[in-house]
Structures are given as structure tokens and as C-alpha cells.
Scaffold this motif. Structure first.
Motif, PDB file in Angstrom:
ATOM      1  N   GLN A 413      -3.725  -7.470   3.868  1.00 26.70           N
ATOM      2  CA  GLN A 413      -2.341  -7.825   4.154  1.00 26.70           C
ATOM      3  C   GLN A 413      -1.430  -6.657   3.812  1.00 26.70           C
ATOM      4  OE1 GLN A 413      -0.865 -11.572   2.802  1.00 26.70           O
ATOM      5  NE2 GLN A 413      -2.918 -12.536   2.766  1.00 26.70           N
ATOM      6  N   GLU A 414      -0.365  -6.469   4.665  1.00 31.82           N
ATOM      7  CA  GLU A 414       0.617  -5.420   4.421  1.00 31.82           C
ATOM      8  C   GLU A 414       1.715  -5.975   3.520  1.00 31.82           C
ATOM      9  OE1 GLU A 414       2.188  -3.534   7.808  1.00 31.82           O
ATOM     10  OE2 GLU A 414       0.343  -2.448   8.280  1.00 31.82           O
ATOM     11  N   VAL A 415       1.999  -5.210   2.503  1.00 32.30           N
ATOM     12  CA  VAL A 415       3.035  -5.608   1.540  1.00 32.30           C
ATOM     13  C   VAL A 415       3.925  -4.413   1.252  1.00 32.30           C
ATOM     14  CG1 VAL A 415       1.657  -7.425   0.453  1.00 32.30           C
ATOM     15  CG2 VAL A 415       1.524  -5.075  -0.411  1.00 32.30           C
ATOM     16  N   GLU A 416       5.116  -4.704   0.729  1.00 34.36           N
ATOM     17  CA  GLU A 416       6.040  -3.645   0.290  1.00 34.36           C
ATOM     18  C   GLU A 416       5.598  -3.210  -1.109  1.00 34.36           C
ATOM     19  OE1 GLU A 416       9.406  -1.243   1.152  1.00 34.36           O
ATOM     20  OE2 GLU A 416       8.506  -2.796   2.393  1.00 34.36           O
ATOM     21  N   LYS A 417       5.028  -2.012  -1.216  1.00 31.45           N
ATOM     22  CA  LYS A 417       4.464  -1.539  -2.494  1.00 31.45           C
ATOM     23  C   LYS A 417       5.382  -0.477  -3.086  1.00 31.45           C
ATOM     24  CE  LYS A 417      -0.073  -2.055  -3.396  1.00 31.45           C
ATOM     25  NZ  LYS A 417      -1.421  -1.509  -3.615  1.00 31.45           N
ATOM     26  N   GLN A 418       5.538  -0.544  -4.396  1.00 29.63           N
ATOM     27  CA  GLN A 418       6.298   0.463  -5.150  1.00 29.63           C
ATOM     28  C   GLN A 418       5.294   1.420  -5.824  1.00 29.63           C
ATOM     29  OE1 GLN A 418       8.798  -1.067  -8.245  1.00 29.63           O
ATOM     30  NE2 GLN A 418      10.283   0.592  -8.025  1.00 29.63           N
ATOM     31  N   CYS A 419       5.641   2.698  -5.789  1.00 31.98           N
ATOM     32  CA  CYS A 419       4.713   3.679  -6.402  1.00 31.98           C
ATOM     33  C   CYS A 419       4.677   3.486  -7.923  1.00 31.98           C
ATOM     34  CB  CYS A 419       5.127   5.105  -6.043  1.00 31.98           C
ATOM     35  SG  CYS A 419       6.732   5.601  -6.719  1.00 31.98           S
ATOM     36  N   ARG A 420       3.758   4.186  -8.552  1.00 34.69           N
ATOM     37  CA  ARG A 420       3.535   4.001  -9.977  1.00 34.69           C
ATOM     38  C   ARG A 420       4.736   4.440 -10.817  1.00 34.69           C
ATOM     39  NH1 ARG A 420      -1.959   6.500 -12.111  1.00 34.69           N
ATOM     40  NH2 ARG A 420      -0.877   8.403 -11.469  1.00 34.69           N
ATOM     41  N   CYS A 421       5.417   5.493 -10.357  1.00 34.12           N
ATOM     42  CA  CYS A 421       6.571   5.967 -11.123  1.00 34.12           C
ATOM     43  C   CYS A 421       7.823   5.154 -10.824  1.00 34.12           C
ATOM     44  CB  CYS A 421       6.814   7.441 -10.851  1.00 34.12           C
ATOM     45  SG  CYS A 421       7.253   7.816  -9.142  1.00 34.12           S
ATOM     46  N   GLY A 422       7.801   4.291  -9.742  1.00 35.63           N
ATOM     47  CA  GLY A 422       8.922   3.417  -9.434  1.00 35.63           C
ATOM     48  C   GLY A 422      10.050   4.086  -8.690  1.00 35.63           C
ATOM     49  N   LYS A 423       9.831   5.237  -8.101  1.00 36.97           N
ATOM     50  CA  LYS A 423      10.905   5.949  -7.399  1.00 36.97           C
ATOM     51  C   LYS A 423      10.884   5.699  -5.883  1.00 36.97           C
ATOM     52  CE  LYS A 423      11.282   9.663 -10.806  1.00 36.97           C
ATOM     53  NZ  LYS A 423      11.237  11.135 -11.044  1.00 36.97           N
ATOM     54  N   HIS A 424       9.730   5.290  -5.327  1.00 33.49           N
ATOM     55  CA  HIS A 424       9.610   5.124  -3.873  1.00 33.49           C
ATOM     56  C   HIS A 424       8.925   3.799  -3.584  1.00 33.49           C
ATOM     57  CE1 HIS A 424      10.678   9.388  -3.367  1.00 33.49           C
ATOM     58  NE2 HIS A 424       9.832   9.627  -4.369  1.00 33.49           N
ATOM     59  N   THR A 425       9.208   3.217  -2.342  1.00 32.56           N
ATOM     60  CA  THR A 425       8.568   2.006  -1.837  1.00 32.56           C
ATOM     61  C   THR A 425       8.051   2.289  -0.424  1.00 32.56           C
ATOM     62  OG1 THR A 425      10.678   1.185  -1.021  1.00 32.56           O
ATOM     63  CG2 THR A 425       9.979   0.454  -3.229  1.00 32.56           C
ATOM     64  N   LYS A 426       6.991   1.476  -0.041  1.00 28.01           N
ATOM     65  CA  LYS A 426       6.383   1.704   1.280  1.00 28.01           C
ATOM     66  C   LYS A 426       5.535   0.494   1.635  1.00 28.01           C
ATOM     67  CE  LYS A 426       3.401   4.999   3.706  1.00 28.01           C
ATOM     68  NZ  LYS A 426       2.562   6.205   3.549  1.00 28.01           N
ATOM     69  N   ARG A 427       5.523   0.115   2.972  1.00 28.51           N
ATOM     70  CA  ARG A 427       4.672  -0.961   3.430  1.00 28.51           C
ATOM     71  C   ARG A 427       3.312  -0.388   3.754  1.00 28.51           C
ATOM     72  NH1 ARG A 427       6.643  -5.792   4.177  1.00 28.51           N
ATOM     73  NH2 ARG A 427       4.837  -6.379   5.461  1.00 28.51           N
ATOM     74  N   MET A 428       2.290  -1.069   3.184  1.00 30.73           N
ATOM     75  CA  MET A 428       0.935  -0.565   3.362  1.00 30.73           C
ATOM     76  C   MET A 428      -0.036  -1.666   2.960  1.00 30.73           C
ATOM     77  SD  MET A 428       0.818   2.034   0.148  1.00 30.73           S
ATOM     78  CE  MET A 428      -0.763   2.628   0.640  1.00 30.73           C
ATOM     79  N   PRO A 429      -1.342  -1.583   3.351  1.00 24.93           N
ATOM     80  CA  PRO A 429      -2.322  -2.610   2.978  1.00 24.93           C
ATOM     81  C   PRO A 429      -2.369  -2.793   1.468  1.00 24.93           C
ATOM     82  CG  PRO A 429      -3.237  -1.150   4.640  1.00 24.93           C
ATOM     83  CD  PRO A 429      -1.925  -0.564   4.239  1.00 24.93           C
ATOM     84  N   CYS A 430      -2.611  -4.090   1.148  1.00 23.88           N
ATOM     85  CA  CYS A 430      -2.547  -4.435  -0.287  1.00 23.88           C
ATOM     86  C   CYS A 430      -3.657  -3.765  -1.077  1.00 23.88           C
ATOM     87  CB  CYS A 430      -2.638  -5.955  -0.432  1.00 23.88           C
ATOM     88  SG  CYS A 430      -2.486  -6.524  -2.148  1.00 23.88           S
ATOM     89  N   HIS A 431      -4.804  -3.512  -0.459  1.00 23.34           N
ATOM     90  CA  HIS A 431      -5.924  -2.975  -1.237  1.00 23.34           C
ATOM     91  C   HIS A 431      -5.776  -1.487  -1.522  1.00 23.34           C
ATOM     92  CE1 HIS A 431      -7.192  -1.824   2.860  1.00 23.34           C
ATOM     93  NE2 HIS A 431      -7.934  -0.887   2.267  1.00 23.34           N
ATOM     94  N   LYS A 432      -4.846  -0.827  -0.839  1.00 21.69           N
ATOM     95  CA  LYS A 432      -4.689   0.606  -1.053  1.00 21.69           C
ATOM     96  C   LYS A 432      -3.624   0.861  -2.125  1.00 21.69           C
ATOM     97  CE  LYS A 432      -6.019   2.230   3.544  1.00 21.69           C
ATOM     98  NZ  LYS A 432      -5.577   3.026   4.731  1.00 21.69           N
ATOM     99  N   PRO A 433      -3.903   1.745  -3.104  1.00 26.83           N
ATOM    100  CA  PRO A 433      -2.862   2.086  -4.095  1.00 26.83           C
ATOM    101  C   PRO A 433      -1.862   3.051  -3.484  1.00 26.83           C
ATOM    102  CG  PRO A 433      -4.845   3.324  -4.578  1.00 26.83           C
ATOM    103  CD  PRO A 433      -5.202   2.413  -3.423  1.00 26.83           C
ATOM    104  N   TYR A 434      -0.613   2.983  -3.970  1.00 32.19           N
ATOM    105  CA  TYR A 434       0.444   3.858  -3.446  1.00 32.19           C
ATOM    106  C   TYR A 434       0.866   4.825  -4.552  1.00 32.19           C
ATOM    107  CZ  TYR A 434       4.959   5.395  -1.619  1.00 32.19           C
ATOM    108  OH  TYR A 434       6.009   6.156  -1.191  1.00 32.19           O
ATOM    109  N   LEU A 435       0.569   6.090  -4.330  1.00 30.55           N
ATOM    110  CA  LEU A 435       0.962   7.161  -5.256  1.00 30.55           C
ATOM    111  C   LEU A 435       1.806   8.150  -4.496  1.00 30.55           C
ATOM    112  CD1 LEU A 435      -2.437   7.849  -7.086  1.00 30.55           C
ATOM    113  CD2 LEU A 435      -0.539   6.421  -7.850  1.00 30.55           C
TER     114      LEU A 435
END
Length: 806
Positions: A413-435
Motif C-alpha cells: 500500500q502507498e502511504v505518505e511517509k516522513q523521512c527519519r530526520c522529519g524534514k521531508h515527506t513522500k508517497r511510497m510503498p509501505c514496505h520501503k523505508p524513506y531516507l
């Protein structure tokens, strides 16, 4: 410092005087002028008082600084390395060990470890704080680790504990900062202490006395009382030494104890060695239950049985030879027994007991677990057809597939993910981490380097760079990771050796440049540099050997050996004329060169006779020649009466057979008159000059008085001197009656004589009785002697009675 204080006081006076002079305007007339003059005088007095006060404060500060400097110099433990300090150190050690050695009958073999710690406490530079790499002085507050007994400055260990706790509980590394009681380690042995155990006060080694006084006759930092710390391991007794550094020695008390196996009789032994073995076989039954322990009497449990026997496995199918210590074992065969269902067999490997029920019997759930089925064990459980609804790995979404066997798929599922540092957001598959690509700019725990990690969550990891700072030893660099605060002390030790390398002491790295080399008791092996074949025995040293003090023993020209100390390497001031290059050149100090000095004149005493042969005196060999003893010559002159009165001089011997005391031609000639003694009674001198032999007879007349001193007689001197006593008595008598009176009052009837008159007076005298009536003539001598007396007769008594009656 005193000069600086005086300068400050003087400058204060000058400033006060200048400020007073500048602040005083010309005094106006009248009362206002007098008031202004009084105010100026008060201001000047106040400035002088402030200057004196400043001077006194500076003077007291200087005196306090000088006193502290002297105390620090006198209290330094590096100034106790002379011979007297060694003697004093031995006395202090003996006093510290007295109570212990009295319990062990003088045996001090168990005290070597404690003795080493105490020697380090006395030895210069051996007691070093590993944190600041500085010597620990007698008057400094210290703290001793209870694990390794290493000594540190109290201030240093407090700072160490504070820094260690800060590094461990840094808020950048732990969210529970301030909530946990983190430990801090000893800098040497890493023995951990609690935060509450951080030292805050200065105690002696045994912990009884706070701030122990400095006593030169005690071990440094000791209170001088009995230690009384419990032994480790605890035996119920306490240490008997005086308060000391380092570990306590083994317990010296005597206790009665038996051996490990309890078979031997109890014997008295030292408490530290109370566990002992009788060396007899143990005999206890081993765990196998079949054999007995054959080892000698030992402590603790018996070892496993070393014998081998045939043992069956747990299922009992196989038999093998195995150690008695491990009788239970499993074979590799599957059980294979038929289960109660009759359809399946037991799949467990070699086991004991029943196999149990069939694992496929009873109610079984479908793969999603929502529906349960009661089926025979021969049929598989079908899927229920409902949605799976198991939570996926993301922990947020559930599986949307129907009930299925095997693992669920990944969350797509695609979700709005926030990066680990909390400065950026992006829609991407839930199983993928966003860095994101943003690098962290926070400073790491070392407070030097930035994190620089991509998309950091804020909990930055510890700095992974090497510290690399030069440690306090100035020899090595810190190998730890980059950190805050001071680096750990250098763990290395350096050997400081004497010149020959046989005596070595280990000091912390960095102290080898300031510590003095150890005193070596080995003899110096360098060859002698003088003419002697061997050098004087002296201990190992640095630099040149000390001057040789052996006797020179070179053969002098006179044949004697030089007795003075060796002078082959004497320091002599160089007297070469040095002309200065100009008036600006400073006069150089006189240089000393090492050179061989000639042997001094021979001082061996040689017997030398004086010129006149009066005495033999020992004179130095270099000045041994005939001399004048300053006495009179004393040789007998030709007159045979007098001796030569010249000062001691050389005399030529005319004949070798003549007497050595006879005058020679160099002696004086006698010009005296004859002084030989005359016969007794002759008052005349010899008419000849001084001559040998007897004088001629005296023919002169003597004018002499007789015995009674009334007549003058003329007699030849020769007759008088040659006459005997009777003849002299007659010659000197005048032949008249002696004019002397006797004690009785009558004149002596003898002819002129010498001596006292005879007492037998022959004069006739009248003797009367008491009443004067009777009288009689008798010799005077008889009356004096009391031989004759005249008594009154009867008629005299009758007349006396009648007279009384009348």
C-alpha cells in the motif's frame, strides 16, 4: 614579590598624593577656605591609609606564598633518597610489621607484597597518580582503590569519576539521563564503583582517621593505628599491621582444623593455610553410584568418575562404552514407535517415557486461525475462505488475501511517509523505508565532529573517529574513539634502568623524564683510568667514575713509595692567558683541566743525627741532612772541668779511637778560673787558672772565733781542714773556762767547748727545811734531779704547834 609589593605601595602613595594635589583648588578666603583645607587634609590621610592597607595585604600574601613553597619542597616524597632516609625507612617498616611478626615468630615471608607497596610509598617517584602523571606527596589528599590498591590524588579521582559518569550518561546517547545510577571505573583496574561511592573526603588507608596528620615516622598517608580491616576471604580475624597501603597479608592467627576429608586429627595451623590435605584417598562415593573417589584428600566436590563402563542409551536400543560420569546418552535413531492413532509413528529422536498423542489429533485451526475443524489425523486442514487479516511486517496494515498457507506477502500500500530526520515527506510503498539525502549537522558526543549521517533521527551515534590526542605521557596518542573531557591515562609502563641495566624500576609512561634513576647496588665494572690495575669498589653510577683515592705507590727517587692519594686525574685551573677580543666581551669563568700532578716531596721520616751528635730526629726524606739542634755543644774541654758553650756545630774527629764527647778544634777554649770545690771548711779559692787534676794545698791563715765566741784565733787552713772532729774541737777552743750559765744559775765549770753545757752542776748549795730551822750543804745537780730533800723534825713541829696556840 616583596619588592613588587613595596613598589605597589609606593605607587599608591604617589597616586594618592597626586590625586589629592590635583583635587585641591585654591582655598578661598573665610570659613569656606578653612573648610576646603580641612577636607583636603582628610582626603590625603585617607589615601595614605589605603596605601598602607594595600601594602600590608600584599606583604601577607607574599609571606603565605613563600611559606607554602617551603612546605611543598620539604614535603616532597622525592627528597628522601639519602642514606639516612633508607635507615629511617627500615625503622618505620619494622615498626609497622612488629605486631604481625610477633604472631609468626619473626617470619615475614608473607609480607613481600605489602612490603613492595610500602617501599613504593617511600621511593622517590614510585607513588605516582596515573591521572595527572605527577608524584604523590606526603601532604596531599589521596584516595586508594580497593581493587588494585593504586593511589590517586583525591581531586584527580573526583574529576575522573565526574567525567566518566558524564560520558556514560550523556543525553545524546541515552534518553534516561539522570534516572540510572551509572558506575564509574578505576583508571587502572577498571573496578566499578557506584555514583554514591565517589570519594569526597581524605581518609587514611584503613579509613579510621579523616585528614591524617603528616608524621615523618609513619608511612605516608597512614594514621599509625592498627589496620583492623577484615581479611579477604573473610576468616573472622582482622589485619594486625599498622595502617598501611596495599593488600593485607594472609592471616597469621593459629587455629585448630582438620583436613578436607575429615579423616585426620585436627592440628594447629595458620588461619591463612587452615585448609590442608592429609594425602589419603578421599573414598567418597561418586555420582555414578558405583565407584569411590580415589584422588588424595581434596577440597570441594569430587571430580567426575574417570572409569568407563557399558551404558545403554535412553531408548535402550544401543549399548556403548561410556564414562561413568555421563551415563545418560541419546542415540541418533528416530523413535519410530506407532502412535495411538495407528496411522503415524513417533518422529522424536531417542527419548525416554511414552511417545504421547498424535500431533494431528483433536481440533485443528485453519491457516488464518479463524475456523477450527475436527478431522481425522490422516486429512489436512482446509482453508476457510475468509480474509487472512494477519498484521503485516509494517505493523500497520493487515493481509487482504484469503486464508492461505505460508507467509503473507509484503505490504504494497502507498502511504505518505516522513523521512527519519522529519524534514521531508513522500508517497511510497509501505514496505520501503524513506531516507532523505539531508546530512545531519548536529555535533556528536565528542563535541568536535558533526554527525554527517544521511537522514539522522537525532539520536546520533557515538563518534567513530580515533581521538589521536597526545596523552599526558607525551609518548603515545589516545587510541580511543573521539570523546569529550580528558583522555584516559596512558596504560603503558616504562623501565627506568641504572647505568649497568641490572636495577630496573617500572614507572608510568611519561615519568621516565623526571624521575631519578634507581640506586643500583651492583659494583661499577668500568676499567680504571689511572695507573692502578684495579679501581676502588663503588656502586653503579652515571657519568665519570669518582676520583681514585687509592695510595699512589709510585717509586720516588729516594726509593720510597708515594703514600698520597692517586693524583693521575686532578682538576687544575687553567691559567693560560686569554686576551679578550674587545671591551664588550664578558670575562669567562676559569676552566678546569684534568691532568696528572707530580708526586709530592717524600715525607717518609728518616732518622738524622744533628751536627753535634746530641740527638737523632726523624726528618722528612726530602729534607734529610745534618742540622743544628740549637743546643750547647757540651763537649768536655781540655781543662776537664767545663764544656763547650757554642751552639751545636760540626766537630772534626782527630782520632777515630778517641772519645766522641771530647772537644775538637772547632770548640771554644776555656778561659775560666779554677772552680773546683775546696776541702770542707776552706773558704779560699784556688790560685791557679782552670786546670785538670787536684788543686794544691791551701797555706793561708784562717781567722776564726773559739767555741765560746769570746776569743779570736788564727789557725792554718791546712791544719783545720785536715783535722778530725776531736782535733778541730781542740784547735778552736781558747782553753778558758766556759762563760755560759747552767739552768740552775751557776757558771759552767768546763773549758771552752762546742755544743750545750753538761747539766751535772757540782756547785755546793745550802738546803733548808720548810720552817727554815734546819740547813744542809749538797750538790746543785742532786737538788735539780730531786734526789735530796730536808724534812722538818719533831722539834720543828712542836715549835710550830706552840706558835699556832699563841
Amino acid at each position: 614579590q616583596g619588592g613588587r609589593g613595596r613598589g605597589c605601595a609606593r605607587s599608591g602613595d604617589e597616586l594618592a598624593a597626586r590625586s589629592g594635589a590635583a583635587a585641591r583648588p585654591p582655598a578661598p578666603r573665610g570659613r569656606g577656605g578653612a573648610r576646603a583645607a580641612a577636607a583636603g587634609t582628610i582626603g590625603e590621610g585617607a589615601s595614605e591609609l589605603s596605601s598602607l592597607k594595600k601594602f600590608d595585604e600584599i606583604k601577607k600574601a607574599n609571606q603565605a606564598a613563600a611559606k607554602k613553597l617551603v612546605e611543598d619542597q620539604l614535603s616532597s616524597s622525592s627528597e628522601d633518597d639519602d642514606e639516612d632516609a633508607e635507615v629511617k625507612q627500615g625503622k618505620i617498616l619494622d615498626k609497622t610489621f612488629t605486631i604481625y611478626t610477633s604472631q609468626t615468630d619473626g617470619d615475614a615471608s608473607e609480607l613481600e607484597r605489602t612490603r613492595q607497596y610500602m617501599n613504593d610509598a617511600f621511593q622517590s617517584g614510585a607513588m605516582t597518580c596515573l591521572i595527572c602523571i605527577a608524584s604523590v606527596k606526603r601532604n596531599q589528599a589521596v584516595w586508594s582503590c580497593c581493587g588494585c590498591f593504586c593511589i590517586f590524588h583525591l581531586v584527580c579521582i573526583q574529576k575522573w569519576a565526574k567525567d566518566s559518569l558524564f560520558l556514560v550518561s550523556s543525553p545524546l546517547m541515552d534518553d534516561d539521563f539522570g534516572k540510572k545510577d551509572y558506575p564509574w571505573p578505576c583508571p587502572k583496574c577498571r573496578f566499578e564503583y557506584k555514583r554514591s561511592e565517589t570519594p569526597s573526603r581524605y581518609y587514611c588507608y584503613c579509613g579510621k582517621v579523616e585528614n591524617p596528620t603528616v608524621d615523618p615516622w609513619l608511612v605516608p598517608h597512614s594514621c599509625g593505628q592498627i589496620c583492623e580491616r577484615e581479611f579477604k576471604p573473610s576468616c573472622g580475624h582482622k589485619c594486625l599491621l599498622l595502617c598501611h597501603p596495599g593488600p593485607c597479608p594472609p592471616c597469621p592467627k593459629m587455629v585448630t582444623t582438620t583436613c578436607h576429608c575429615k579423616k585426620a586429627k585436627p592440628v594447629p595451623r595458620r588461619c591463612s593455610g587452615k585448609e590442608w590435605s592429609c594425602r589419603l584417598p578421599c573414598g567418597r562415593t561418586l555420582l555414578c553410584g558405583q565407584h569411590a573417589c580415589e584422588n588424595p584428600c581434596h577440597a570441594g566436590d569430587c571430580q567426575p568418575c574417570p572409569r568407563v563402563s557399558k551404558q545403554r542409551c535412553i531408548c535402550g536400543r544401543q549399548t556403548a562404552e561410556r564414562l561413568c560420569a555421563s551415563p545418560q546418552w541419546q542415540c541418533d535413531q528416530v523413535c519410530g514407535k506407532c502412535l495411538p492413532c495407528g496411522n503415524h509413528t513417533c518422529e522424536q529422536v531417542c527419548h525416554a517415557g511414552p511417545c504421547g498423542d498424535c500431533p494431528r489429533s483433536g481440533k485443528r485451526s485453519c491457516p488464518c486461525g479463524k475456523t477450527k475443524f475436527t478431522l481425522p489425523c490422516t486429512e489436512d486442514v482446509p482453508t476457510c475462505g475468509d480474509s487472512c487479516d494477519k498484521v503485516l511486517e509494517c505493523g500497520i496494515h493487515k493481509c487482504s488475501q484469503r486464508c492461505h498457507r505460508g507467509p503473507c506477502e509484503i505490504c504494497r500500500q502507498e502511504v505518505e511517509k516522513q523521512c527519519r530526520c522529519g524534514k521531508h515527506t513522500k508517497r511510497m510503498p509501505c514496505h520501503k523505508p524513506y531516507l532523505c539525502e539531508t546530512k545531519c549537522t548536529k555535533i556528536r558526543d565528542c563535541q568536535k565532529h558533526q554527525c554527517r549521517r544521511k537522514c539522522c533521527s537525532g539520536n546520533c551515534p557515538p563518534c567513530d573517529q580515533v581521538c589521536g590526542r597526545t596523552l599526558g605521557c607525551r609518548n603515545h596518542k589516545c587510541p580511543s574513539g573521539c570523546h569529550r573531557g580528558s583522555c584516559n591515562p596512558c596504560p603503558e609502563t616504562v623501565d627506568v634502568k641504572c647505568n649497568c641495566g641490572k636495577t630496573v624500576i617500572k614507572v608510568p609512561c611519561g615519568r621516565e623524564r623526571t624521575i631519578r634513576p634507581p640506586k643500583c647496588k651492583q659494583l661499577c665494572s668500568w676499567p680504571p683510568t689511572c695507573h692502578h690495575s684495579t679501581q676502588e669498589k663503588h656502586y653503579c653510577h652515571f657519568g665519570r667514575c669518582p676520583p681514585c683515592h687509592q695510595p699512589c705507590q709510585k717509586t720516588l727517587m729516594c726509593g720510597h713509595l708515594c703514600p698520597v692519594s692517586c693524583h693521575d686525574e686532578a682538576l687544575v685551573k687553567q691559567t693560560g692567558s686569554h686576551q679578550s677580543a674587545g671591551p664588550w666581551e664578558q670575562p669567562s669563568e676559569p676552566a678546569f683541566i684534568q691532568t696528572a700532578l707530580p708526586c709530592p716531596p717524600c715525607e717518609v721520616p728518616v732518622p738524622v743525627e744533628c751536627l753535634g751528635q746530641h740527638e737523632v730526629s726523624p726528618l722528612p726524606c726530602h729534607s734529610a741532612h745534618p742540622y743544628s739542634c740549637k743546643r750547647f755543644c757540651g763537649r768536655l774541654l781540655d781543662c776537664q772541668n767545663h764544656t763547650c758553650m757554642k751552639e751545636c756545630h760540626h766537630v772534626t774527629q782527630l782520632n777515630s779511637t778517641t772519645d766522641g764527647k771530647k772537644a775538637g778544634p772547632e770548640c771554644s777554649q776555656c778561659e775560666e778560673e779554677c772552680t773546683k770545690p775546696r776541702p770542707a771548711g776552706c773558704p779560699h779559692r784556688c790560685i791557679l787558672p782552670c786546670h785538670p787534676g787536684d788543686c794544691p794545698s791551701c797555706l793561708q791563715m784562717l781567722k776564726i772565733k773559739c767555741h765560746c765566741k769570746l776569743s779570736v784565733l788564727y789557725i792554718e787552713c791546712l791544719k783545720l781542714t785536715c783535722a778530725d772532729l776531736k782535733e778541730k774541737e781542740l784547735l778552736i777552743s781558747c782553753k778558758n773556762q766556759c762563760p755560759k750559765e747552767l739552768p740552775c744559775g751557776h757558771r759552767c765549770k768546763e773549758i771552752c767547748h762546742s755544743g750545750s753545757c753538761p747539766l751535772n752542776c757540782s756547785q755546793k748549795v745550802k738546803l733548808r727545811c720548810l720552817c727554815k730551822r734546819l740547813k744542809k750543804e749538797v750538790q746543785c745537780s742532786k737538788i735539780q734531779e730531786g734526789q735530796v730533800s730536808l724534812e722538818c723534825d719533831a722539834l720543828c713541829k712542836e715549835m710550830k704547834r706552840k706558835a699556832y696556840e699563841v
